[in-house]
Design a protein around this motif. Structure first.
Motif, PDB file in Angstrom:
ATOM      1  N   LEU A 149       0.826  -1.204   0.000  1.00 52.80           N
ATOM      2  CA  LEU A 149       0.000   0.000   0.000  1.00 52.80           C
ATOM      3  C   LEU A 149       0.865   1.260   0.000  1.00 52.80           C
ATOM      4  O   LEU A 149       0.477   2.290  -0.565  1.00 52.80           O
ATOM      5  CB  LEU A 149      -0.943  -0.004   1.200  1.00 52.80           C
ATOM      6  N   LEU A 150       2.047   1.174   0.599  1.00 53.46           N
ATOM      7  CA  LEU A 150       2.977   2.294   0.530  1.00 53.46           C
ATOM      8  C   LEU A 150       3.459   2.482  -0.908  1.00 53.46           C
ATOM      9  O   LEU A 150       3.558   3.609  -1.404  1.00 53.46           O
ATOM     10  CB  LEU A 150       4.161   2.057   1.467  1.00 53.46           C
ATOM     11  N   VAL A 151       3.758   1.366  -1.587  1.00 51.94           N
ATOM     12  CA  VAL A 151       4.141   1.439  -3.003  1.00 51.94           C
ATOM     13  C   VAL A 151       3.032   2.092  -3.825  1.00 51.94           C
ATOM     14  O   VAL A 151       3.281   2.969  -4.666  1.00 51.94           O
ATOM     15  CB  VAL A 151       4.447   0.025  -3.551  1.00 51.94           C
ATOM     16  N   TYR A 152       1.792   1.675  -3.555  1.00 44.11           N
ATOM     17  CA  TYR A 152       0.644   2.271  -4.240  1.00 44.11           C
ATOM     18  C   TYR A 152       0.594   3.782  -4.007  1.00 44.11           C
ATOM     19  O   TYR A 152       0.388   4.565  -4.940  1.00 44.11           O
ATOM     20  CB  TYR A 152      -0.643   1.624  -3.735  1.00 44.11           C
ATOM     21  N   GLY A 153       0.781   4.207  -2.762  1.00 47.20           N
ATOM     22  CA  GLY A 153       0.685   5.616  -2.430  1.00 47.20           C
ATOM     23  C   GLY A 153       1.759   6.451  -3.093  1.00 47.20           C
ATOM     24  O   GLY A 153       1.490   7.539  -3.614  1.00 47.20           O
ATOM     25  N   VAL A 154       3.004   5.964  -3.075  1.00 43.89           N
ATOM     26  CA  VAL A 154       4.099   6.684  -3.722  1.00 43.89           C
ATOM     27  C   VAL A 154       3.831   6.806  -5.230  1.00 43.89           C
ATOM     28  O   VAL A 154       4.036   7.868  -5.831  1.00 43.89           O
ATOM     29  CB  VAL A 154       5.440   5.983  -3.452  1.00 43.89           C
ATOM     30  N   ALA A 155       3.373   5.721  -5.834  1.00 44.82           N
ATOM     31  CA  ALA A 155       3.028   5.764  -7.264  1.00 44.82           C
ATOM     32  C   ALA A 155       1.921   6.774  -7.519  1.00 44.82           C
ATOM     33  O   ALA A 155       1.917   7.471  -8.546  1.00 44.82           O
ATOM     34  CB  ALA A 155       2.609   4.373  -7.741  1.00 44.82           C
ATOM     35  N   GLY A 156       0.972   6.887  -6.588  1.00 50.29           N
ATOM     36  CA  GLY A 156      -0.110   7.854  -6.737  1.00 50.29           C
ATOM     37  C   GLY A 156       0.385   9.282  -6.753  1.00 50.29           C
ATOM     38  O   GLY A 156      -0.102  10.118  -7.531  1.00 50.29           O
ATOM     39  N   VAL A 157       1.363   9.599  -5.908  1.00 52.64           N
ATOM     40  CA  VAL A 157       1.943  10.948  -5.907  1.00 52.64           C
ATOM     41  C   VAL A 157       2.611  11.232  -7.242  1.00 52.64           C
ATOM     42  O   VAL A 157       2.441  12.316  -7.828  1.00 52.64           O
ATOM     43  CB  VAL A 157       2.943  11.096  -4.747  1.00 52.64           C
ATOM     44  N   LEU A 158       3.372  10.269  -7.750  1.00 54.78           N
ATOM     45  CA  LEU A 158       4.028  10.452  -9.051  1.00 54.78           C
ATOM     46  C   LEU A 158       2.995  10.628 -10.160  1.00 54.78           C
ATOM     47  O   LEU A 158       3.146  11.472 -11.053  1.00 54.78           O
ATOM     48  CB  LEU A 158       4.930   9.252  -9.349  1.00 54.78           C
ATOM     49  N   GLY A 159       1.929   9.840 -10.104  1.00 55.78           N
ATOM     50  CA  GLY A 159       0.880   9.950 -11.106  1.00 55.78           C
ATOM     51  C   GLY A 159       0.198  11.295 -11.082  1.00 55.78           C
ATOM     52  O   GLY A 159      -0.193  11.833 -12.126  1.00 55.78           O
ATOM     53  N   ASN A 160       0.047  11.876  -9.888  1.00 52.57           N
ATOM     54  CA  ASN A 160      -0.569  13.191  -9.767  1.00 52.57           C
ATOM     55  C   ASN A 160       0.200  14.238 -10.566  1.00 52.57           C
ATOM     56  O   ASN A 160      -0.380  15.011 -11.336  1.00 52.57           O
ATOM     57  CB  ASN A 160      -0.632  13.584  -8.286  1.00 52.57           C
ATOM     58  N   PHE A 161       1.519  14.273 -10.396  1.00 57.38           N
ATOM     59  CA  PHE A 161       2.318  15.287 -11.082  1.00 57.38           C
ATOM     60  C   PHE A 161       2.441  14.995 -12.578  1.00 57.38           C
ATOM     61  O   PHE A 161       2.435  15.912 -13.400  1.00 57.38           O
ATOM     62  CB  PHE A 161       3.694  15.404 -10.434  1.00 57.38           C
ATOM     63  N   ALA A 162       2.528  13.725 -12.929  1.00 61.47           N
ATOM     64  CA  ALA A 162       2.597  13.379 -14.346  1.00 61.47           C
ATOM     65  C   ALA A 162       1.311  13.776 -15.069  1.00 61.47           C
ATOM     66  O   ALA A 162       1.330  14.346 -16.162  1.00 61.47           O
ATOM     67  CB  ALA A 162       2.865  11.885 -14.515  1.00 61.47           C
ATOM     68  N   ALA A 163       0.182  13.488 -14.449  1.00 63.58           N
ATOM     69  CA  ALA A 163      -1.102  13.826 -15.058  1.00 63.58           C
ATOM     70  C   ALA A 163      -1.298  15.330 -15.124  1.00 63.58           C
ATOM     71  O   ALA A 163      -1.843  15.859 -16.097  1.00 63.58           O
ATOM     72  CB  ALA A 163      -2.244  13.186 -14.273  1.00 63.58           C
ATOM     73  N   GLY A 164      -0.863  16.047 -14.092  1.00 67.92           N
ATOM     74  CA  GLY A 164      -1.012  17.498 -14.096  1.00 67.92           C
ATOM     75  C   GLY A 164      -0.268  18.139 -15.241  1.00 67.92           C
ATOM     76  O   GLY A 164      -0.771  19.084 -15.879  1.00 67.92           O
ATOM     77  N   ALA A 165       0.939  17.636 -15.530  1.00 66.65           N
ATOM     78  CA  ALA A 165       1.713  18.192 -16.634  1.00 66.65           C
ATOM     79  C   ALA A 165       1.021  17.967 -17.968  1.00 66.65           C
ATOM     80  O   ALA A 165       0.989  18.847 -18.833  1.00 66.65           O
ATOM     81  CB  ALA A 165       3.111  17.568 -16.643  1.00 66.65           C
ATOM     82  N   GLY A 166       0.441  16.790 -18.150  1.00 68.59           N
ATOM     83  CA  GLY A 166      -0.219  16.500 -19.422  1.00 68.59           C
ATOM     84  C   GLY A 166      -1.602  17.102 -19.540  1.00 68.59           C
ATOM     85  O   GLY A 166      -2.021  17.530 -20.619  1.00 68.59           O
ATOM     86  N   ALA A 167      -2.330  17.175 -18.419  1.00 69.59           N
ATOM     87  CA  ALA A 167      -3.714  17.642 -18.462  1.00 69.59           C
ATOM     88  C   ALA A 167      -3.820  19.103 -18.832  1.00 69.59           C
ATOM     89  O   ALA A 167      -4.824  19.530 -19.421  1.00 69.59           O
ATOM     90  CB  ALA A 167      -4.401  17.392 -17.123  1.00 69.59           C
ATOM     91  N   SER A 168      -2.814  19.903 -18.509  1.00 73.61           N
ATOM     92  CA  SER A 168      -2.868  21.315 -18.877  1.00 73.61           C
ATOM     93  C   SER A 168      -2.843  21.502 -20.379  1.00 73.61           C
ATOM     94  O   SER A 168      -3.267  22.534 -20.898  1.00 73.61           O
ATOM     95  CB  SER A 168      -1.691  22.065 -18.234  1.00 73.61           C
ATOM     96  N   ARG A 169      -2.356  20.484 -21.106  1.00 81.25           N
ATOM     97  CA  ARG A 169      -2.344  20.545 -22.575  1.00 81.25           C
ATOM     98  C   ARG A 169      -3.522  19.785 -23.187  1.00 81.25           C
ATOM     99  O   ARG A 169      -4.114  20.236 -24.166  1.00 81.25           O
ATOM    100  CB  ARG A 169      -1.025  19.955 -23.106  1.00 81.25           C
ATOM    101  N   CYS A 170      -3.875  18.620 -22.617  1.00 81.42           N
ATOM    102  CA  CYS A 170      -4.944  17.812 -23.207  1.00 81.42           C
ATOM    103  C   CYS A 170      -5.609  16.969 -22.122  1.00 81.42           C
ATOM    104  O   CYS A 170      -5.243  15.803 -21.924  1.00 81.42           O
ATOM    105  CB  CYS A 170      -4.378  16.907 -24.304  1.00 81.42           C
TER     106      CYS A 170
END
Length: 401
Positions: A261-282
């Protein structure tokens, strides 16, 4: 770039406030971290809460359900009710309500008092999220809107990694009342930061309750909310029972489950920033990828998650994809309704929290009726539904392209 400009737009005739910059954005991230931690805190404390207040663990679980439902209802109501006021004192006042709720929870001598406390937490949580989620666009230059929005929503992901486990640890180290007191103290720190770091943020546009609800009639807004409802319901239908899935399907022991679950949570933080960078464009493209990857990760768990190694990979992919849901969906709504950002945020918070409660409900029914594998398939199917809605519905910027 066009999407970023739409997000950064300000309602016509409204002067730009003095920018608060990144310190103010960080204060908003602290606010989202605090409200989500407060909302989810009972998850790790149900047994001691139930024992102290003389109710079953199932009844104690209502402390989570009540907060989610109140947050879902209060967000669309608070936006028009407080719409004409400066956002800085509004956010500070709502944070004070959240603090009061946690103090009352820490004192609760009876379960009825605890429920009242959790109602206060729901009001504060729903309001802070609704008003604060869309403010990054008023605090930083247009080119920084994407990363700033990601930082605000990182509070949600970090709360799942640090906030809830830390609250559980405090409850074990001291007692569950101390955990609620600690969150109240954190809320006081965040309230002070908001008061000091946020600039004056006068209302951009006063919108009544009718205006908030009319936004649902905009096909772009309706599509975004539909994607949120399906993704969040599907995720929580499955994730609520992820521990059971890891134990039954992967054979993971309790300590291993905690690590996963810690692995899941850390991946979630990374996914948040990755998605934010892409979502501002599409934003549509990002939500399509999220829906597809989430459906695959959850759906493959019963088929390929028979070992801890493969379960770890699937859970990390699951966290990476779901971690981007909040920021990508919020960005979609900011672009879809640039002149009514807070109304869009209020609807987003309402649908999001309502979907959490619905996901836990339908997941429980599926688990009781058909077993844990059915729960995972249900979550995957709902993510596929989100994929279809995102692909076929109206997206910001026009068309179905």
């Amino acid at each position: 770039m066009a999407q970023t400009q739409e997000i950064a737009g300000v309602a016509p005739g409204v002067p730009r406030p003095r920018r608060g910059g990144w310190p103010a954005v960080a204060a908003l991230a602290g606010a989202t971290f605090t409200v989500v931690t407060a909302e989810m805190l009972p998850v790790g404390l149900l047994t001691p809460i139930g024992g102290a207040l003389r109710v079953t663990e199932g009844t104690a679980g209502l402390t989570l359900t009540v907060t989610g439902l109140v947050g879902a209802v209060s967000a669309p109501l608070l936006t028009p009710a407080l719409g004409r006021f400066d956002r800085r004192p509004v956010l500070c006042g709502l944070m004070a309500v959240l603090i009061a709720g946690n103090l009352l929870a820490a004192w609760s001598p009876h379960f009825a008092v605890m429920v009242a406390a959790r109602v206060l937490v729901g009001i504060g949580m729903g309001g802070v999220w609704a008003f604060g989620a869309g403010l990054a666009v008023r605090l930083v230059p247009g080119t920084s809107v994407g990363p700033a929005t990601s930082l605000v929503f990182s509070g949600i992901a970090v709360a799942s990694v640090i906030g809830v486990p830390a609250g559980t640890y405090i409850g074990e180290l001291a007692d569950w009342r101390t955990a609620f007191l600690t969150v109240a103290g954190l809320g006081l720190v965040v309230l002070s930061a908001l008061a000091v770091l946020l600039p004056k943020l006068p209302a951009e546009q006063e919108i009544g309750l009718g205006g908030v609800m009319r936004l649902v009639g905009d096909p772009r807004v309706a599509t975004g909310l539909g994607v949120v409802a399906l993704l969040v319901t599907g995720h929580f239908a499955a994730y609520t029972y992820v521990r059971l899935a890891l134990e039954e399907i992967s054979g993971a022991s309790a300590p291993v489950v905690g690590t996963l679950l810690l692995v899941y949570g850390v991946a979630g933080v990374l996914g948040n920033f990755a998605a934010g960078a892409g979502a501002s464009r599409c934003p549509r493209g990002v939500l399509l990828v999220i829906s597809l990857v989430l459906a695959a990760a959850v759906g493959l768990m019963p088929l390929a998650g028979g070992s801890v190694a493969t379960a770890t990979v699937l859970l990390a992919v699951w966290g990476l994809s779901y971690g981007g849901v909040s920021v990508a969906a919020q960005t979609w709504l900011l672009v879809a309704a640039p002149g009514a950002r807070e109304a869009g945020s209020a609807l987003f918070v309402g649908v999001f929290n309502g979907s959490i409660a619905l996901g836990a409900l339908v997941g429980g029914l599926a688990a009781d009726g058909s077993g844990i594998e059915a729960v995972l398939y249900l979550g995957a199917a709902l993510a596929v539904g989100a994929l279809a809605v995102a692909a076929l519905g109206r997206a910001p910027g026009g068309g179905r392209r």
